[in-house]
Design an enzyme around this catalytic site. Structure first.
Site, mmCIF file in Angstrom:
data_model
loop_
_atom_site.group_PDB
_atom_site.id
_atom_site.type_symbol
_atom_site.label_atom_id
_atom_site.label_comp_id
_atom_site.label_asym_id
_atom_site.label_seq_id
_atom_site.Cartn_x
_atom_site.Cartn_y
_atom_site.Cartn_z
ATOM 1 N N GLY A 54 52.613 53.702 22.178
ATOM 2 C CA GLY A 54 53.689 53.709 21.200
ATOM 3 C C GLY A 54 53.589 52.541 20.238
ATOM 4 O O GLY A 54 52.993 51.507 20.570
ATOM 5 N N PRO A 55 54.203 52.683 19.063
ATOM 6 C CA PRO A 55 54.132 51.649 18.018
ATOM 7 C C PRO A 55 55.239 50.613 18.154
ATOM 8 O O PRO A 55 56.007 50.357 17.208
ATOM 9 C CB PRO A 55 54.300 52.480 16.741
ATOM 10 C CG PRO A 55 55.248 53.569 17.171
ATOM 11 C CD PRO A 55 54.871 53.898 18.603
ATOM 12 N N CYS A 83 47.933 51.989 27.117
ATOM 13 C CA CYS A 83 48.156 51.109 25.975
ATOM 14 C C CYS A 83 49.504 50.381 26.112
ATOM 15 O O CYS A 83 49.629 49.487 26.941
ATOM 16 C CB CYS A 83 48.046 51.909 24.675
ATOM 17 S SG CYS A 83 47.876 50.894 23.189
ATOM 18 N N GLN A 87 50.936 47.505 28.932
ATOM 19 C CA GLN A 87 51.636 46.286 28.537
ATOM 20 C C GLN A 87 53.024 46.225 29.164
ATOM 21 O O GLN A 87 53.468 45.160 29.608
ATOM 22 C CB GLN A 87 51.731 46.212 27.014
ATOM 23 C CG GLN A 87 50.393 46.074 26.315
ATOM 24 C CD GLN A 87 50.487 46.341 24.826
ATOM 25 O OE1 GLN A 87 51.578 46.439 24.256
ATOM 26 N NE2 GLN A 87 49.340 46.460 24.171
ATOM 27 N N SER A 133 47.768 46.136 18.518
ATOM 28 C CA SER A 133 47.923 44.838 17.864
ATOM 29 C C SER A 133 48.511 43.821 18.844
ATOM 30 O O SER A 133 48.680 42.659 18.510
ATOM 31 C CB SER A 133 48.824 44.960 16.629
ATOM 32 O OG SER A 133 50.069 45.525 16.985
ATOM 33 N N LEU A 134 48.828 44.287 20.065
ATOM 34 C CA LEU A 134 49.285 43.402 21.137
ATOM 35 C C LEU A 134 48.262 43.447 22.257
ATOM 36 O O LEU A 134 47.551 44.435 22.411
ATOM 37 C CB LEU A 134 50.651 43.859 21.677
ATOM 38 C CG LEU A 134 51.823 43.888 20.702
ATOM 39 C CD1 LEU A 134 53.052 44.471 21.384
ATOM 40 C CD2 LEU A 134 52.116 42.503 20.150
ATOM 41 N N HIS A 175 42.624 54.019 25.090
ATOM 42 C CA HIS A 175 43.185 55.377 25.096
ATOM 43 C C HIS A 175 42.209 56.340 25.761
ATOM 44 O O HIS A 175 41.190 56.704 25.159
ATOM 45 C CB HIS A 175 43.464 55.845 23.667
ATOM 46 C CG HIS A 175 44.687 55.265 23.054
ATOM 47 N ND1 HIS A 175 45.737 56.028 22.606
ATOM 48 C CD2 HIS A 175 45.046 53.969 22.832
ATOM 49 C CE1 HIS A 175 46.676 55.239 22.110
ATOM 50 N NE2 HIS A 175 46.285 53.977 22.236
ATOM 51 N N GLU A 177 42.480 59.433 26.206
ATOM 52 C CA GLU A 177 42.494 60.752 25.569
ATOM 53 C C GLU A 177 41.713 60.805 24.268
ATOM 54 O O GLU A 177 41.473 61.884 23.710
ATOM 55 C CB GLU A 177 43.942 61.189 25.309
ATOM 56 C CG GLU A 177 44.626 60.570 24.097
ATOM 57 C CD GLU A 177 45.070 59.123 24.280
ATOM 58 O OE1 GLU A 177 45.588 58.553 23.303
ATOM 59 O OE2 GLU A 177 44.901 58.563 25.376
#
Length: 198
Positions: A54-55, A83, A87, A133-134, A175, A177
């Site tokens: 997710g963003p 992802c 985190q 980006s994290l 990822h 997938e």
């Protein structure tokens, strides 16, 4: 017993690509997608939970924290985080998630691991797709009583996979997938073999 698995959707464009992979790897299972603000998830006790990408930051994952407190922890549900999902698992246990030293959105990175756990049978180094980006740096886990680092990125030693030492939780930064990930199906299959079907 219904083999229900929940895919937690953090409003990401890759959610249904991940769903397709899951259905390919385990066609006999039922996969239900719940968006991260859908309170009906609090009534669900699945066989396993997949936390999608997710963003956002781990703190912005809607009902996920509440779902862990009310269901996941109490029922000892196996979790596979992808992802943002990885985190979140680390962040929930107090690990610091920081800005990535090498942000990437659609780039393949060389993933280094020791061919154990979810990497059983996987080539010692393979390409994994990064859209993040994290990140979490490996040095934050030396030593760690909570997590074991399973894989790191060749470029900067950012954590590419980890598992909880006391709970059935495992996560990957890449990822599985994505078409850029060369052995994502095998990694996902290993999660079910080693955490769900035991």
């Amino acid at each position: 017993m219904t083999k229900q698995v929940i895919l937690f959707d953090n409003y990401d464009s890759f959610t249904y690509n991940l769903l397709h992979l899951l259905k390919t790897v385990r066609p006999g299972y039922r996969f239900d997608v719940f968006r991260n603000r859908d309170r009906t998830i609090l009534q669900e006790v699945p066989l396993a939970l997949i936390i999608g990408p997710g963003p956002m930051t781990p703190a912005e994952t809607g009902l996920l924290q509440e779902y862990f407190e009310r269901v996941v922890e109490k029922k000892h549900i196996p979790v596979f985080g992808v992802c943002l999902g990885m985190q979140f698992l680390a962040w929930r246990e107090g690990v610091k998630v920081t800005r990535s030293t090498l942000p990437a959105h659609g780039a393949a990175t060389i993933v280094k691991h020791h061919q154990n756990d979810i990497f059983k049978g996987v080539s010692p180094s393979f390409e994994g797709a990064r859209y993040n980006s994290l990140e979490i740096q490996e040095r934050q886990f030396l030593p760690s009583e909570t997590f074991k680092v399973l894989a790191v990125a060749h470029e900067n030693n950012a954590v590419m996979a980890l598992r909880h030492k006391h709970k059935p939780w495992v996560g990957v930064q890449f990822h599985p997938e994505s078409f850029l990930t060369t052995q994502g199906a095998l990694v996902t299959d290993n999660f079910f073999n080693q955490y769900v079907e035991v």
